[in-house]
Motif scaffolding. Structure first.
Motif: not given
Length: 155
Positions: A74-102
């Motif tokens: 079967w094909e099923r939807r999965v929802f996930y985040v990658k380490p470089q995603d906005r929600s995964e940043r450790e600190t505010d000064d850490e470089r994070v992708h997709y700060q103003g985009s997705t």
């Protein structure tokens, strides 16, 4: 992708958020959405890329395998985040992708429902606000709820 995806998710009966629905809705502006091939209709699907599963779709027990995918697949939807995603940043000064985009596969988790393809909102795009999912309610001076089209002076 959404037309094809919409045709492939008709057997969904629920979306399971691994961290709990309220946590996901509060923490994640966006999640990535994809289809995975699996031998099970329910439970956490396995993914083979560097990501953390946030949620997944369960299919109805009588869901038939899609044509061309083979018996018992079967094909099923999965929802996930990658380490470089906005929600995964450790600190505010850490470089994070997709700060103003997705990323292109991103959706606002608040718009995800069984058999409904998720969509992007301004909040998901990192632009602050969020398009309302349901009717906007506010209270008049007496504490009564008003719909978005009602004028408090007319009650």
């Amino acid at each position: 992708m959404s037309d094809t995806l919409g045709q492939k998710i008709t057997d969904e009966v629920e979306i399971v958020w691994v961290e709990g629905e309220s946590t996901v809705m509060a923490r994640y502006d966006y999640v990535r959405q994809d289809l995975v091939k699996t031998s099970k209709k329910r439970g956490v699907p396995r993914i083979t890329w560097d990501a953390r599963i946030i949620g997944y779709a369960n299919l109805s027990l009588d869901a038939e395998p899609p044509t061309g995918l083979g018996s018992g697949r079967w094909e099923r939807r999965v929802f996930y985040v990658k380490p470089q995603d906005r929600s995964e940043r450790e600190t505010d000064d850490e470089r994070v992708h997709y700060q103003g985009s997705t990323p292109t596969e991103a959706v606002d988790p608040r718009t995800v429902k069984p058999t409904v393809v998720g969509t992007l909102t301004d909040r998901a795009r990192g632009r602050g606000g969020q398009a309302p999912v349901g009717p906007v309610l506010r209270e008049d001076s007496a504490g009564a709820e008003l719909g978005q089209d009602q004028d408090p002076s007319s009650s």
